[in-house]
Write a protein that holds these residues in place. Structure first.
Motif, PDB file in Angstrom:
ATOM      1  N   LEU A  67       0.837  -1.220   0.000  1.00  0.00           N
ATOM      2  CA  LEU A  67       0.000   0.000   0.000  1.00  0.00           C
ATOM      3  C   LEU A  67       0.868   1.265   0.000  1.00  0.00           C
ATOM      4  O   LEU A  67       0.366   2.358   0.247  1.00  0.00           O
ATOM      5  CB  LEU A  67      -0.902   0.014   1.244  1.00  0.00           C
ATOM      6  CG  LEU A  67      -2.038  -1.014   1.313  1.00  0.00           C
ATOM      7  CD1 LEU A  67      -2.774  -0.893   2.651  1.00  0.00           C
ATOM      8  CD2 LEU A  67      -3.024  -0.794   0.161  1.00  0.00           C
ATOM      9  N   ILE A  68       2.166   1.108  -0.258  1.00  0.00           N
ATOM     10  CA  ILE A  68       3.097   2.222  -0.030  1.00  0.00           C
ATOM     11  C   ILE A  68       2.717   3.482  -0.832  1.00  0.00           C
ATOM     12  O   ILE A  68       2.690   4.587  -0.292  1.00  0.00           O
ATOM     13  CB  ILE A  68       4.551   1.766  -0.317  1.00  0.00           C
ATOM     14  CG1 ILE A  68       4.938   0.657   0.672  1.00  0.00           C
ATOM     15  CG2 ILE A  68       5.523   2.930  -0.211  1.00  0.00           C
ATOM     16  CD1 ILE A  68       6.249  -0.060   0.376  1.00  0.00           C
ATOM     17  N   LEU A  69       2.368   3.305  -2.110  1.00  0.00           N
ATOM     18  CA  LEU A  69       2.027   4.494  -2.900  1.00  0.00           C
ATOM     19  C   LEU A  69       0.598   4.969  -2.610  1.00  0.00           C
ATOM     20  O   LEU A  69       0.301   6.166  -2.711  1.00  0.00           O
ATOM     21  CB  LEU A  69       2.237   4.217  -4.400  1.00  0.00           C
ATOM     22  CG  LEU A  69       3.703   3.900  -4.738  1.00  0.00           C
ATOM     23  CD1 LEU A  69       3.880   3.583  -6.215  1.00  0.00           C
ATOM     24  CD2 LEU A  69       4.641   5.046  -4.334  1.00  0.00           C
ATOM     25  N   HIS A  70      -0.247   4.057  -2.207  1.00  0.00           N
ATOM     26  CA  HIS A  70      -1.595   4.404  -1.757  1.00  0.00           C
ATOM     27  C   HIS A  70      -1.504   5.322  -0.529  1.00  0.00           C
ATOM     28  O   HIS A  70      -2.254   6.291  -0.380  1.00  0.00           O
ATOM     29  CB  HIS A  70      -2.313   3.084  -1.418  1.00  0.00           C
ATOM     30  CG  HIS A  70      -3.770   3.183  -1.121  1.00  0.00           C
ATOM     31  ND1 HIS A  70      -4.257   3.324   0.152  1.00  0.00           N
ATOM     32  CD2 HIS A  70      -4.852   3.139  -1.933  1.00  0.00           C
ATOM     33  CE1 HIS A  70      -5.584   3.352   0.120  1.00  0.00           C
ATOM     34  NE2 HIS A  70      -5.970   3.242  -1.137  1.00  0.00           N
ATOM     35  N   GLN A  71      -0.537   5.023   0.355  1.00  0.00           N
ATOM     36  CA  GLN A  71      -0.325   5.867   1.536  1.00  0.00           C
ATOM     37  C   GLN A  71       0.058   7.291   1.107  1.00  0.00           C
ATOM     38  O   GLN A  71      -0.407   8.267   1.687  1.00  0.00           O
ATOM     39  CB  GLN A  71       0.796   5.301   2.419  1.00  0.00           C
ATOM     40  CG  GLN A  71       0.437   4.011   3.132  1.00  0.00           C
ATOM     41  CD  GLN A  71       1.682   3.367   3.739  1.00  0.00           C
ATOM     42  OE1 GLN A  71       2.273   2.475   3.143  1.00  0.00           O
ATOM     43  NE2 GLN A  71       2.094   3.795   4.923  1.00  0.00           N
ATOM     44  N   VAL A  72       0.916   7.379   0.084  1.00  0.00           N
ATOM     45  CA  VAL A  72       1.354   8.713  -0.367  1.00  0.00           C
ATOM     46  C   VAL A  72       0.152   9.480  -0.925  1.00  0.00           C
ATOM     47  O   VAL A  72      -0.048  10.664  -0.619  1.00  0.00           O
ATOM     48  CB  VAL A  72       2.473   8.596  -1.423  1.00  0.00           C
ATOM     49  CG1 VAL A  72       2.903   9.977  -1.901  1.00  0.00           C
ATOM     50  CG2 VAL A  72       3.676   7.830  -0.866  1.00  0.00           C
ATOM     51  N   GLU A  73      -0.672   8.789  -1.704  1.00  0.00           N
ATOM     52  CA  GLU A  73      -1.876   9.425  -2.273  1.00  0.00           C
ATOM     53  C   GLU A  73      -2.816   9.882  -1.142  1.00  0.00           C
ATOM     54  O   GLU A  73      -3.328  11.004  -1.166  1.00  0.00           O
ATOM     55  CB  GLU A  73      -2.595   8.413  -3.172  1.00  0.00           C
ATOM     56  CG  GLU A  73      -3.827   8.976  -3.835  1.00  0.00           C
ATOM     57  CD  GLU A  73      -4.585   7.897  -4.596  1.00  0.00           C
ATOM     58  OE1 GLU A  73      -4.746   8.046  -5.812  1.00  0.00           O
ATOM     59  OE2 GLU A  73      -5.033   6.910  -3.972  1.00  0.00           O
ATOM     60  N   SER A  74      -3.001   9.008  -0.153  1.00  0.00           N
ATOM     61  CA  SER A  74      -3.863   9.365   0.982  1.00  0.00           C
ATOM     62  C   SER A  74      -3.290  10.581   1.710  1.00  0.00           C
ATOM     63  O   SER A  74      -4.032  11.423   2.221  1.00  0.00           O
ATOM     64  CB  SER A  74      -3.946   8.211   1.981  1.00  0.00           C
ATOM     65  OG  SER A  74      -4.531   7.085   1.384  1.00  0.00           O
ATOM     66  N   GLY A  75      -1.956  10.651   1.766  1.00  0.00           N
ATOM     67  CA  GLY A  75      -1.285  11.709   2.522  1.00  0.00           C
ATOM     68  C   GLY A  75      -1.638  13.098   2.027  1.00  0.00           C
ATOM     69  O   GLY A  75      -1.833  14.019   2.828  1.00  0.00           O
ATOM     70  N   LEU A  76      -1.740  13.258   0.728  1.00  0.00           N
ATOM     71  CA  LEU A  76      -2.053  14.587   0.192  1.00  0.00           C
ATOM     72  C   LEU A  76      -3.465  15.005   0.630  1.00  0.00           C
ATOM     73  O   LEU A  76      -3.672  16.121   1.118  1.00  0.00           O
ATOM     74  CB  LEU A  76      -1.925  14.556  -1.341  1.00  0.00           C
ATOM     75  CG  LEU A  76      -2.280  15.847  -2.060  1.00  0.00           C
ATOM     76  CD1 LEU A  76      -1.509  17.036  -1.513  1.00  0.00           C
ATOM     77  CD2 LEU A  76      -2.022  15.693  -3.564  1.00  0.00           C
ATOM     78  N   ALA A  77      -4.430  14.097   0.485  1.00  0.00           N
ATOM     79  CA  ALA A  77      -5.812  14.427   0.867  1.00  0.00           C
ATOM     80  C   ALA A  77      -5.912  14.703   2.371  1.00  0.00           C
ATOM     81  O   ALA A  77      -6.556  15.662   2.803  1.00  0.00           O
ATOM     82  CB  ALA A  77      -6.738  13.270   0.472  1.00  0.00           C
ATOM     83  N   VAL A  78      -5.233  13.873   3.156  1.00  0.00           N
ATOM     84  CA  VAL A  78      -5.298  14.048   4.611  1.00  0.00           C
ATOM     85  C   VAL A  78      -4.650  15.370   5.030  1.00  0.00           C
ATOM     86  O   VAL A  78      -5.154  16.080   5.901  1.00  0.00           O
ATOM     87  CB  VAL A  78      -4.627  12.850   5.326  1.00  0.00           C
ATOM     88  CG1 VAL A  78      -4.337  13.150   6.782  1.00  0.00           C
ATOM     89  CG2 VAL A  78      -5.511  11.617   5.221  1.00  0.00           C
ATOM     90  N   ARG A  79      -3.555  15.729   4.381  1.00  0.00           N
ATOM     91  CA  ARG A  79      -2.886  16.976   4.788  1.00  0.00           C
ATOM     92  C   ARG A  79      -3.710  18.185   4.357  1.00  0.00           C
ATOM     93  O   ARG A  79      -3.717  19.214   5.041  1.00  0.00           O
ATOM     94  CB  ARG A  79      -1.458  16.980   4.275  1.00  0.00           C
ATOM     95  CG  ARG A  79      -0.650  15.985   5.134  1.00  0.00           C
ATOM     96  CD  ARG A  79       0.772  15.850   4.747  1.00  0.00           C
ATOM     97  NE  ARG A  79       1.462  15.012   5.728  1.00  0.00           N
ATOM     98  CZ  ARG A  79       2.187  13.937   5.417  1.00  0.00           C
ATOM     99  NH1 ARG A  79       2.334  13.560   4.159  1.00  0.00           N
ATOM    100  NH2 ARG A  79       2.774  13.244   6.368  1.00  0.00           N
TER     101      ARG A  79
END
Ligand code: ASP
Length: 306
Positions: free
Chosen positions: A276-288
């Protein structure tokens, strides 16, 4: 609102951030990925330790919300000329920022910064202390992948000793009902861990029945001048490194990045669709984006929030 520790947030606060993140995730799929929500607001990203993901995602998050964003980075800042944290923050305060996002090598630096600014301070990693926004993006990735978080089994594996991610994630994951265990050699467990009231295992067999394996990077840069906690990276990777063969069907693998291919995980596992490593990065932008929005939510008019 400041965000210094994952403990600053209740489960309801985290659910609100997830709802906002859903909206911001949708914006990322549009051809024009910008909304006027924080127009006229000023965000200063102060990154006094290296960062790729956290720095770029906070910068992009601020820009997509139309804020004015400036970035101050370690070696190019006056900190490298001996300026104290207090003087750096007091100087930046003269610009009347709305939010200061801060990464710093010392535990407690973000909390200290709140004394010298009226801006909201977001901790983007303070030494071996905490990394609350990593925890929130990981929780959001898990929410997107599994839906319900209650009872999900997660093993956090590796360099717990020096990992701020392990600290924030352990406390944040448990808050959301996730069943967490820590796995790794005893030399990579912090002193006093027995008071964390969490199951600890010293064998990869402890991964057999978990849903998610959360790997940590060996943070050798924090071991400078000390006796290294493992004899060599080669030996560490032979015993503790994960390859796609060791991951059971249905299990997922997470990692906060940066990954060290061939140390804590093999290259094929990093690229496997169970990662899920790149999924985490994608989630990170929305969460931030959601975090920046929430920091100022109390002061936004309905018009600017539209
Ligand atoms: N990126 C994460 C952090 O800043 C994890 C790591 O560096 O290994 O803590």
């Amino acid at each position: 609102m400041h965000l210094i520790s994952i403990d600053d947030l209740s489960t309801a606060d985290i659910e609100t951030l997830f709802k906002l993140s859903d909206g911001f995730l949708e914006i990322a799929s549009r051809s024009i990925k910008k909304v006027p929500t924080l127009r006229g607001r000023t965000i200063i990203n102060v990154f006094l330790e290296p960062s790729t993901r956290t720095q770029s995602s906070f910068e992009l998050a601020g820009k997509r919300l139309s804020a004015d964003v400036i970035n101050i980075k370690g070696s190019s800042s006056s900190v490298s000329k001996g300026e104290s944290l207090k003087d750096t923050i007091l100087t930046l305060e003269s610009y009347r920022p709305d939010i200061i996002v801060m990464r710093h090598p010392q535990v407690g630096a973000s909390r200290m910064a709140t004394r010298y600014t009226s801006a909201s301070v977001v901790n983007a990693g303070d030494g071996t202390g905490e990394h609350p926004t990593q925890c929130l993006l990981d929780l959001y990735s898990l929410r997107r992948t599994y839906g319900d978080l209650q009872g999900l089994k997660v093993a956090i594996v590796g360099d717990i000793l020096r990992s701020r991610v392990a600290r924030s994630n352990l406390f944040g994951f448990r808050k959301m009902g996730i069943d967490v265990r820590l796995v790794g050699p005893p030399t990579l467990m912090p002193p006093g861990i027995e008071y964390w009231d969490v199951p600890i295992y010293q064998d990869l067999a402890a991964l057999d029945d978990v849903d998610v394996i959360y790997l940590l990077r060996m943070q050798l840069e924090r071991a400078r001048g000390k006796v290294p906690p493992v004899p060599s990276l080669r030996e560490y990777s032979r015993i503790w490194g994960l390859s796609s063969l060791k991951v059971k069907p249905g299990q997922r693998v997470m990692h906060p990045g940066p990954i060290n291919r061939g140390v804590e995980l093999s290259g094929d596992l990093a690229d496997d669709d169970r990662s899920l490593i790149l999924h985490q990065v994608e989630s990170g932008l929305a969460v931030r984006m959601a975090i920046l929005y929430q920091c100022l939510a109390g002061s936004l008019t309905e018009e600017s929030a539209g």
